[in-house]
Design a protein around this motif. Structure first.
Motif, PDB file in Angstrom:
ATOM      1  N   GLN A 128       0.790  -1.226   0.000  1.00 20.39           N
ATOM      2  CA  GLN A 128       0.000   0.000   0.000  1.00 20.39           C
ATOM      3  C   GLN A 128       0.826   1.281   0.000  1.00 20.39           C
ATOM      4  N   VAL A 129       2.042   1.222   0.524  1.00 26.33           N
ATOM      5  CA  VAL A 129       2.794   2.467   0.685  1.00 26.33           C
ATOM      6  C   VAL A 129       3.102   3.128  -0.667  1.00 26.33           C
ATOM      7  N   GLY A 130       3.467   2.355  -1.673  1.00 25.59           N
ATOM      8  CA  GLY A 130       3.779   2.942  -2.983  1.00 25.59           C
ATOM      9  C   GLY A 130       2.628   3.790  -3.515  1.00 25.59           C
ATOM     10  N   PRO A 131       1.437   3.174  -3.710  1.00 23.10           N
ATOM     11  CA  PRO A 131       0.304   3.951  -4.229  1.00 23.10           C
ATOM     12  C   PRO A 131      -0.136   5.085  -3.298  1.00 23.10           C
ATOM     13  N   GLU A 132      -0.102   4.874  -1.992  1.00 23.13           N
ATOM     14  CA  GLU A 132      -0.535   5.943  -1.088  1.00 23.13           C
ATOM     15  C   GLU A 132       0.436   7.123  -1.136  1.00 23.13           C
ATOM     16  N   LEU A 133       1.712   6.805  -1.236  1.00 18.90           N
ATOM     17  CA  LEU A 133       2.735   7.843  -1.375  1.00 18.90           C
ATOM     18  C   LEU A 133       2.516   8.642  -2.660  1.00 18.90           C
ATOM     19  N   ALA A 134       2.239   7.918  -3.754  1.00 14.41           N
ATOM     20  CA  ALA A 134       2.014   8.579  -5.044  1.00 14.41           C
ATOM     21  C   ALA A 134       0.807   9.504  -4.962  1.00 14.41           C
ATOM     22  N   GLU A 135      -0.248   9.052  -4.296  1.00 15.27           N
ATOM     23  CA  GLU A 135      -1.457   9.871  -4.179  1.00 15.27           C
ATOM     24  C   GLU A 135      -1.188  11.121  -3.348  1.00 15.27           C
ATOM     25  N   ILE A 136      -0.505  10.945  -2.222  1.00  8.52           N
ATOM     26  CA  ILE A 136      -0.223  12.104  -1.373  1.00  8.52           C
ATOM     27  C   ILE A 136       0.632  13.121  -2.132  1.00  8.52           C
ATOM     28  N   MET A 137       1.567  12.621  -2.945  1.00  7.31           N
ATOM     29  CA  MET A 137       2.446  13.537  -3.678  1.00  7.31           C
ATOM     30  C   MET A 137       1.821  14.013  -4.979  1.00  7.31           C
ATOM     31  N   ASP A 138       0.635  13.465  -5.290  1.00  7.91           N
ATOM     32  CA  ASP A 138      -0.085  13.794  -6.518  1.00  7.91           C
ATOM     33  C   ASP A 138       0.754  13.569  -7.779  1.00  7.91           C
ATOM     34  N   ILE A 139       1.363  12.398  -7.847  1.00  9.47           N
ATOM     35  CA  ILE A 139       2.077  12.008  -9.060  1.00  9.47           C
ATOM     36  C   ILE A 139       1.591  10.612  -9.465  1.00  9.47           C
ATOM     37  N   PRO A 140       1.779  10.233 -10.730  1.00 15.63           N
ATOM     38  CA  PRO A 140       1.288   8.908 -11.153  1.00 15.63           C
ATOM     39  C   PRO A 140       2.107   7.758 -10.568  1.00 15.63           C
ATOM     40  N   GLN A 141       1.538   6.563 -10.672  1.00 11.42           N
ATOM     41  CA  GLN A 141       2.205   5.370 -10.148  1.00 11.42           C
ATOM     42  C   GLN A 141       2.110   4.244 -11.174  1.00 11.42           C
ATOM     43  N   VAL A 142       3.115   3.380 -11.161  1.00  5.01           N
ATOM     44  CA  VAL A 142       2.972   2.080 -11.820  1.00  5.01           C
ATOM     45  C   VAL A 142       3.491   1.055 -10.822  1.00  5.01           C
ATOM     46  N   THR A 143       2.629   0.114 -10.450  1.00  8.28           N
ATOM     47  CA  THR A 143       3.022  -0.920  -9.485  1.00  8.28           C
ATOM     48  C   THR A 143       3.414  -2.197 -10.228  1.00  8.28           C
ATOM     49  N   TYR A 144       4.034  -3.122  -9.525  1.00 12.21           N
ATOM     50  CA  TYR A 144       4.422  -4.424 -10.097  1.00 12.21           C
ATOM     51  C   TYR A 144       5.316  -4.260 -11.334  1.00 12.21           C
ATOM     52  N   VAL A 145       6.270  -3.329 -11.277  1.00 12.87           N
ATOM     53  CA  VAL A 145       7.133  -3.119 -12.436  1.00 12.87           C
ATOM     54  C   VAL A 145       8.152  -4.254 -12.548  1.00 12.87           C
ATOM     55  N   ARG A 146       8.133  -4.931 -13.693  1.00  8.62           N
ATOM     56  CA  ARG A 146       9.053  -6.061 -13.880  1.00  8.62           C
ATOM     57  C   ARG A 146      10.145  -5.746 -14.894  1.00  8.62           C
ATOM     58  N   LYS A 147       9.983  -4.620 -15.613  1.00  8.45           N
ATOM     59  CA  LYS A 147      11.013  -4.235 -16.573  1.00  8.45           C
ATOM     60  C   LYS A 147      10.881  -2.761 -16.906  1.00  8.45           C
TER      61      LYS A 147
END
Lengths: 262, 402
Positions: free
Chosen positions: A127-146
């Protein structure tokens, strides 16, 4: 390019055992490690350091002992390490953690990319990745494999799915969360370790240093509260299935259906 | 909430130290709680002299009128225009929660041209379906879906939102929770309502399944949980059930979409992912030869699971070490683990003892594997497994992925 990698120090849960008498965790001798997915994030940042000349800052919120995790990251080749440590952070849920990290990252400033591990092995929340992205108002991509391509404006990455992957283009700055397929983390080199302990420093930042609102930190700033913890229910004695081979197989299938495992 | 120690009552017996899952209690002249404390209260009962207590002062983060929030919602994840199985599982669980609260259950369906799927969601228990359709919403994207859902949450104010812990749900859930400023509890294995407070009790494993925690979200709404596929049970569908469809427009201008899905690629035969497998059928030295893994593979295929192996089988060169379960291999916790021809050496057991249900098949009734098994079958696996295939009958594995 400036990259901030967020890491967590965790107990190596593979080594955690349950005391059969008390049903509680035996922690003695359980080593603390850098969370495995976070190590993949560090590694990828270091690859970008080599390829793109990125500057890599590693950020960790935790107790004073987490200094060791940051020294390891420095030993791997990170340029800068910051330990976010304060009694005020204690008991933070993912939301309060993300808030504290966001304030620290703002203090770091001028970032192009924030890298996290997908999830930590002690909580497994992711949860920290997406919640951090939301608080900072920047986009996110989770589960990055490459990482297919990356510059200061956009990144093209592969996002792992259960049955394949998606190719996603994202505007920078962004939060990416790493899965273990992303790379194989390097070991710190001998000279890296010496530098990490004797030459480089780990900066210590408190809640006041990052100008955090005390109401939003730690237990106080957490939306979720742990009501109780308990040992998982203990298994009863096993049941031996009897009869002919066919009867045994049929009663097994019956049991699997009753227990909803199939 | 925080946990405190009455210094004058503490007898320094140390009983609390072992009870703490986080290593947060140290012994000085009396017990002392350090920075690692999460306020879980696991130590309270361990104290023989009641020297540990919890303060329950209210800590309202933001003034929210909690009573304005009513109803249970399920995020009906769709991929390629098809509603995923997890949505029906969540509706099964959501129905129970809604009934104990005496409120309505609703599904939220976001996509493009999805209306045909609303019937199915109603048949599986929804009273309402909130439908948001737009060509921009065809495939999941963090920004567009979060924006669409947050608008609905702010407008209709549900008290509970359930989301599948898929690779999409685990991207979407935390982003949404942070957007609407509420708590989220990941990977819940048990959900129930505390009838006194009407709070959702969210129970989940932590520390790799070594400990369970019950989590509350007392002061913000909605209370949000994610649940892994296969954990909850679908209800039997009722095609005659009536429900309401509430359509909303997608405000794409407000969404500020910063990602672009360039391609969605399906891969056949993904790498062996034992750690996340729900069903594992493993073979050991008792197979006698490499061909035995063909049979193991057939059984695994039938069950919708994947193939594991003991070190003995790997060392014999019958299968690659990417399949190895155990101390030197992988630690697994599927809901079903079937050990075939595996004696149950400690190093193997260490890697699979946390499985939900363990079945052992072995010729030797004295094999240690039977001591950790929930069900044991003494017999030749070359007879038992074909009989098992037959007993499993027509039903094909439907537990793969989501």
């Amino acid at each position: 390019m400036k990259i901030v990698v967020c890491v967590k120090q965790v107990p190596d849960t593979n080594d955690v055992k349950i005391d059969p008498k008390t049903g509680t965790l035996i922690r003695d001798g359980v080593p603390s490690i850098i969370n495995p997915d976070d190590k993949n994030a560090i590694e990828e940042a270091l690859v970008l350091k080599k390829e793109k000349g990125a500057v890599v800052t590693v950020l960790c919120m935790g107790p004073p002992q987490a200094d060791f995790a940051l020294r390891e990251a420095l030993g791997m080749g990170a340029d800068e390490a910051i330990l976010l440590s304060d009694r005020a952070f204690a008991g933070a849920d993912t939301w309060a953690t993300s808030y504290a990290l966001s304030m620290a990252i703002k203090k770091v400033g001028d970032y192009d990319l924030i890298f996290c591990g997908r999830q930590a092995i002690d909580g497994d929340t992711a949860q920290v990745g997406p919640e951090l992205a939301e608080i900072m108002d920047i986009p996110q991509v989770t589960y990055v494999r490459k990482i297919v391509s990356i510059d200061n404006k956009t990144a093209v990455v592969e996002r792992a799915m259960e049955d394949g992957y998606e190719v996603i283009e994202v505007k920078m700055p962004a939060v990416l969360t790493a899965v273990k397929e992303l790379n194989v983390p390097r070991y710190p080199t001998a000279s890296g370790i010496v530098d990490a302990f004797d030459v480089k420093e780990v900066k210590l930042w408190t809640a006041a240093d990052i100008q955090a609102d005390p109401e939003r930190l730690g237990l106080k700033g957490s939306y979720t509260q742990v009501k109780r913890t308990f040992a998982p229910p203990v298994k009863g004695a096993g049941k031996m299935l009897e009869g002919s081979v066919k009867e045994k197989a049929l009663s097994l299938v019956q049991e699997l259906k009753v227990k909803h495992v199939w | 909430m925080s946990v405190l120690i009455k210094k004058d009552a503490c007898i320094a017996c140390g009983a609390c130290i072992g009870s703490c899952p986080f290593g947060a209690i140290e012994m000085d002249s009396v017990a002392v709680i350090n920075d690692k404390c999460t306020g879980c209260g696991a130590c309270i009962e361990s104290c023989p002299v009641e020297a540990i207590y919890r303060t329950d002062e209210e800590e309202v983060i933001e003034e929210v009128s909690l009573d304005d929030y009513k109803g249970v919602w399920v995020f009906a994840e769709q991929r390629g225009g098809k509603v995923m199985n997890i949505a029906f599982e969540l509706l099964g669980e959501g129905r129970k929660l809604a009934d104990s609260l005496g409120v309505e259950l609703s599904a939220v369906l976001i996509g493009d041209k999805m209306e045909a799927c609303t019937k199915e969601l109603i048949a599986y228990g929804s009273d309402n379906v909130y439908l948001v359709e737009d060509p921009e919403l065809k495939d999941y994207r963090t920004d567009s879906y979060t924006s669409a859902m947050a608008d609905l949450v702010n407008q209709y104010k549900p008290e509970i939102v359930l989301i599948g812990a898929t690779n999409i749900g685990r991207d979407f859930g935390p982003r949404l929770a942070a957007r609407v400023k509420t708590g989220l509890t990941a990977d819940c294995t048990e959900l129930s309502i505390d009838l006194e407070t009407r709070l959702l009790m969210q129970t989940r494993p932590a520390f790799g399944g070594n400990i369970m925690a019950t989590i509350l979200c007392p002061n913000s709404r909605p209370q949000m949980s994610t649940v892994r596929p296969g954990v909850m049970k679908k209800a039997d569908p009722d095609a005659s059930k009536a429900g309401k469809i509430i359509s909303s427009k997608f405000n794409s201008n407000a969404a500020s979409i910063r990602t672009l899905v360039k391609e969605i690629v399906k891969e056949a035969g993904r790498v062996v992912n034992l750690e996340e497998a729900q069903i594992i059928v493993s073979g050991g030295r008792g197979l006698g030869n490499a061909d035995g893994f063909k049979l193991i593979g057939e059984v695994a295929g039938k069950l919708g699971g994947i193939v594991g192996a003991s070190r003995g089988a790997v060392d014999s060169g019958w299968i690659s070490n990417s399949h190895q379960v155990g101390q030197t291999g992988k630690t697994v916790h599927p809901k079903l683990y079937i050990a075939c021809g595996i004696s149950g050496a400690i190093q193997h057991v260490a890697g699979m003892q946390k499985s939900g249900l363990i079945v052992a098949i072995n010729k030797n009734p004295g094999a240690p594997i039977f001591q950790v098994a929930d069900y044991g079958i003494v017999g030749d696996l070359y007879q038992v497994l074909p009989a098992l295939m037959e007993a499993l009958g027509e039903k094909n594995g439907e537990n793969i992925a989501c």
